[in-house]
Motif scaffolding. Structure first.
Motif: not given
Length: 145
Positions: A53-63
């Motif tokens: 379950k690899k998920s990616f979070i960040g700011a705008g489109k930057k992980t």
């Protein structure tokens, strides 16, 4: 360690951090914390894929963070995070951000102040015990410790 000198000098020099990979014990809980509490953007939700379950979070489109779920990370292992002291994130307004965390019942474990006595950073824990920091831009070359 020629490889190290190759990446720290010249045109191949390391310029910043691309992302930090964090192992979490409960993806749902962690995504809720990082998106709803910290206001980060969910860039890719890996929950439907199953497995890690690899998920990616960040700011705008930057992980900024790559989260990998490991449900076996429980008990004593979940009570401590080894190898990482903390992860710090800049915020535009440290006062508003700190107040928001407190309103969301996030337990502040450390508050740092500058020479003028104004708060410059708040430290707190994510749901798996990883220490996080939100901080104001100080304009200094090294962070306040």
């Amino acid at each position: 360690m020629k490889w190290l000198s190759n990446i720290t000098k010249g045109k191949n020099r390391v310029r910043g951090i691309d992302h930090i990979a964090v192992v979490v014990s409960d993806m749902d809980r962690s995504l809720e914390f990082y998106t709803a509490i910290l206001g980060m953007d969910l860039i890719k939700d890996g929950r439907p894929e199953g497995g890690l379950k690899k998920s990616f979070i960040g700011a705008g489109k930057k992980t900024l963070l790559a989260l990998t779920e490991d449900k076996n990370r429980s008990g004593a292992a979940a009570d401590r995070v080894e190898g990482v002291n903390h992860i710090a994130f800049y915020v535009d307004d440290i006062d508003k951000a700190g107040l928001y965390l407190m309103e969301k019942d996030v337990h502040i474990i450390e508050e740092k102040a500058g020479p003028d006595g104004r708060v410059t950073a708040y430290h707190f824990l994510d749901p798996d015990g990883l220490e996080l920091e939100i901080c104001a831009e100080t304009g200094k070359e090294t962070p306040q410790y």
